[in-house]
Design a protein around this motif. Structure first.
Motif, mmCIF file in Angstrom:
data_model
loop_
_atom_site.group_PDB
_atom_site.id
_atom_site.type_symbol
_atom_site.label_atom_id
_atom_site.label_comp_id
_atom_site.label_asym_id
_atom_site.label_seq_id
_atom_site.Cartn_x
_atom_site.Cartn_y
_atom_site.Cartn_z
ATOM 1 N N ILE A 183 3.046 -6.759 -10.356
ATOM 2 C CA ILE A 183 3.611 -5.545 -9.756
ATOM 3 C C ILE A 183 2.778 -4.328 -10.129
ATOM 4 O O ILE A 183 2.535 -3.442 -9.300
ATOM 5 C CB ILE A 183 5.079 -5.368 -10.205
ATOM 6 N N GLU A 184 2.292 -4.267 -11.363
ATOM 7 C CA GLU A 184 1.449 -3.138 -11.783
ATOM 8 C C GLU A 184 0.170 -3.074 -10.950
ATOM 9 O O GLU A 184 -0.245 -2.000 -10.498
ATOM 10 C CB GLU A 184 1.104 -3.266 -13.269
ATOM 11 N N TRP A 185 -0.466 -4.213 -10.735
ATOM 12 C CA TRP A 185 -1.719 -4.229 -9.971
ATOM 13 C C TRP A 185 -1.461 -3.930 -8.500
ATOM 14 O O TRP A 185 -2.281 -3.283 -7.835
ATOM 15 C CB TRP A 185 -2.427 -5.560 -10.122
ATOM 16 N N ILE A 186 -0.346 -4.403 -7.981
ATOM 17 C CA ILE A 186 -0.018 -4.122 -6.580
ATOM 18 C C ILE A 186 0.174 -2.627 -6.372
ATOM 19 O O ILE A 186 -0.288 -2.053 -5.375
ATOM 20 C CB ILE A 186 1.237 -4.910 -6.154
ATOM 21 N N ARG A 187 0.854 -1.978 -7.294
ATOM 22 C CA ARG A 187 1.044 -0.538 -7.187
ATOM 23 C C ARG A 187 -0.298 0.202 -7.269
ATOM 24 O O ARG A 187 -0.518 1.197 -6.576
ATOM 25 C CB ARG A 187 1.989 -0.061 -8.297
ATOM 26 N N ASP B 162 -1.973 -0.248 -4.019
ATOM 27 C CA ASP B 162 -1.329 0.631 -3.034
ATOM 28 C C ASP B 162 -1.943 2.028 -3.063
ATOM 29 O O ASP B 162 -2.216 2.627 -2.020
ATOM 30 C CB ASP B 162 0.167 0.733 -3.326
ATOM 31 N N ARG B 163 -2.155 2.549 -4.256
ATOM 32 C CA ARG B 163 -2.732 3.888 -4.383
ATOM 33 C C ARG B 163 -4.144 3.915 -3.809
ATOM 34 O O ARG B 163 -4.554 4.886 -3.168
ATOM 35 C CB ARG B 163 -2.735 4.325 -5.846
ATOM 36 N N PHE B 164 -4.894 2.836 -4.028
ATOM 37 C CA PHE B 164 -6.238 2.736 -3.462
ATOM 38 C C PHE B 164 -6.171 2.729 -1.940
ATOM 39 O O PHE B 164 -6.929 3.428 -1.263
ATOM 40 C CB PHE B 164 -6.916 1.462 -3.972
ATOM 41 N N SER B 165 -5.238 1.929 -1.386
ATOM 42 C CA SER B 165 -5.103 1.837 0.071
ATOM 43 C C SER B 165 -4.683 3.168 0.673
ATOM 44 O O SER B 165 -5.151 3.557 1.747
ATOM 45 C CB SER B 165 -4.086 0.754 0.431
ATOM 46 N N ASP B 166 -3.787 3.880 -0.020
ATOM 47 C CA ASP B 166 -3.343 5.182 0.482
ATOM 48 C C ASP B 166 -4.508 6.169 0.549
ATOM 49 O O ASP B 166 -4.577 7.011 1.455
ATOM 50 C CB ASP B 166 -2.249 5.751 -0.429
ATOM 51 N N ARG B 167 -5.419 6.037 -0.406
ATOM 52 C CA ARG B 167 -6.527 6.995 -0.474
ATOM 53 C C ARG B 167 -7.664 6.639 0.467
ATOM 54 O O ARG B 167 -8.227 7.497 1.138
ATOM 55 C CB ARG B 167 -7.047 7.063 -1.909
ATOM 56 N N TYR B 168 -8.010 5.350 0.525
ATOM 57 C CA TYR B 168 -9.199 4.938 1.272
ATOM 58 C C TYR B 168 -8.887 4.155 2.546
ATOM 59 O O TYR B 168 -9.738 4.036 3.431
ATOM 60 C CB TYR B 168 -10.114 4.085 0.393
ATOM 61 N N CYS C 202 -7.224 0.313 3.730
ATOM 62 C CA CYS C 202 -7.749 -1.055 3.602
ATOM 63 C C CYS C 202 -6.636 -2.011 4.005
ATOM 64 O O CYS C 202 -5.964 -2.581 3.158
ATOM 65 C CB CYS C 202 -8.196 -1.324 2.163
ATOM 66 N N PRO C 203 -6.393 -2.161 5.302
ATOM 67 C CA PRO C 203 -5.223 -2.909 5.762
ATOM 68 C C PRO C 203 -5.213 -4.376 5.362
ATOM 69 O O PRO C 203 -4.149 -4.953 5.177
ATOM 70 C CB PRO C 203 -5.289 -2.758 7.290
ATOM 71 N N PHE C 204 -6.398 -5.000 5.221
ATOM 72 C CA PHE C 204 -6.403 -6.409 4.850
ATOM 73 C C PHE C 204 -5.897 -6.586 3.425
ATOM 74 O O PHE C 204 -5.126 -7.473 3.118
ATOM 75 C CB PHE C 204 -7.813 -6.991 5.005
ATOM 76 N N LEU C 205 -6.358 -5.694 2.541
ATOM 77 C CA LEU C 205 -5.851 -5.708 1.173
ATOM 78 C C LEU C 205 -4.349 -5.465 1.185
ATOM 79 O O LEU C 205 -3.590 -6.115 0.481
ATOM 80 C CB LEU C 205 -6.560 -4.634 0.342
ATOM 81 N N TYR C 206 -3.920 -4.537 2.000
ATOM 82 C CA TYR C 206 -2.502 -4.195 2.064
ATOM 83 C C TYR C 206 -1.667 -5.420 2.433
ATOM 84 O O TYR C 206 -0.673 -5.727 1.776
ATOM 85 C CB TYR C 206 -2.285 -3.081 3.078
ATOM 86 N N LEU C 207 -2.070 -6.139 3.474
ATOM 87 C CA LEU C 207 -1.286 -7.273 3.928
ATOM 88 C C LEU C 207 -1.254 -8.386 2.891
ATOM 89 O O LEU C 207 -0.209 -8.988 2.646
ATOM 90 C CB LEU C 207 -1.843 -7.802 5.258
ATOM 91 N N TYR C 208 -2.388 -8.665 2.287
ATOM 92 C CA TYR C 208 -2.403 -9.730 1.276
ATOM 93 C C TYR C 208 -1.517 -9.340 0.099
ATOM 94 O O TYR C 208 -0.736 -10.157 -0.413
ATOM 95 C CB TYR C 208 -3.834 -10.007 0.804
ATOM 96 N N CYS C 209 -1.660 -8.091 -0.348
ATOM 97 C CA CYS C 209 -0.835 -7.623 -1.467
ATOM 98 C C CYS C 209 0.644 -7.684 -1.124
ATOM 99 O O CYS C 209 1.473 -8.043 -1.957
ATOM 100 C CB CYS C 209 -1.219 -6.200 -1.860
#
Length: 237
Positions: free
Chosen positions: A37-41, A44-50, A52-59
């Motif tokens: 959960i810590e790494w997913i959060r 998430d912050r990385f995806s919000d900033r840059y 990265c939908p593929f990372l988002y879906l896998y996460c």
């Protein structure tokens, strides 16, 4: 590697995706729920900033598997529905995996028909194998459950011992249903040894549970209960 990739040391999104997928997937499979959960959060912050939908879906899918094990079924379903909706036309493997997880949830809820409908057409290999075998058990069909699970185990390599644990326990449950307590007990001991060697408490707990059911020894069942409770897995407990 995960900290470096998300901290900007990676050369491109591929670096982030591969490290994140491996890290979060490993955490989920080993029931390191808090760490996952810590790494997913963080991801998430990385995806919000840059972005990265593929990372988002896998996460999201891995997060859903954590929520499913941790008993938060409402949020788990929300995450899985998001993946199913967004991955259906672009990422077939991830789409299939999300369907299997949702089928696992439905099976846990006792909604066997819906679970069966979700995996219909996926075949009995890969992530669908354990769900299909579990559906056979729920239908009172131990023979096809054992065949399905054994075939899936045989196709896995030695490096996939953690992923094989669920299938091995299903094999043992099917053997118990057919009166073959000795074979189930052997599987239980093998899982305990694997869990101990690999340092994975969930695998060991599955082995203790299977061995307890095969032998009737409550000490093994108590050990399984203690571990599952410690890991925060209410359904298994």
């Amino acid at each position: 590697a995960m900290a470096g990739a998300l901290g900007g040391e990676g050369a491109n999104f591929d670096t982030v995706v591969f490290t994140s997928c491996n890290m979060i997937g490993s955490c989920a499979r080993c029931s390191e729920f808090e760490r996952a959960i810590e790494w997913i959060r963080t991801a998430d912050r990385f995806s919000d900033r840059y972005g990265c939908p593929f990372l988002y879906l896998y996460c999201r899918t891995m997060y859903a598997s954590v929520l499913l094990a941790a008993g938060d079924w409402v949020q788990a379903e929300q995450e899985l529905q998001t993946t199913i909706r967004q991955a259906s036309s672009q990422q077939a493997p991830l789409y299939a995996y999300a369907l299997c997880l949702l089928a696992e949830l439905r099976l846990a809820q006792g909604r066997i028909d819906e679970a069966e409908g979700l995996v219909d057409g996926l075949g009995s290999e890969g992530p669908a194998a354990s769900v299909i075998a579990a559906i056979h058990l729920a239908r009172g069909r131990p023979a096809p459950a054992l065949t399905t699970a054994q075939r899936a185990v045989a196709e896995m390599g030695e490096e996939e011992q953690l992923d094989r644990a669920v299938l091995q326990e299903i094999c043992g449950k099917a053997e118990i249903a057919q009166g073959d307590m000795d074979s189930a007990a052997v599987r239980g001991r093998d899982l305990i040894e694997t869990g101990t060697t690999r340092g994975c408490k969930t695998v060991r707990a599955r082995g203790e549970r299977l061995l307890g059911h095969a032998t009737g020894d409550r000490r093994h069942l108590n050990a399984a209960i203690s571990t599952f409770a410690q890991l925060g897995m209410p359904l298994e407990t």
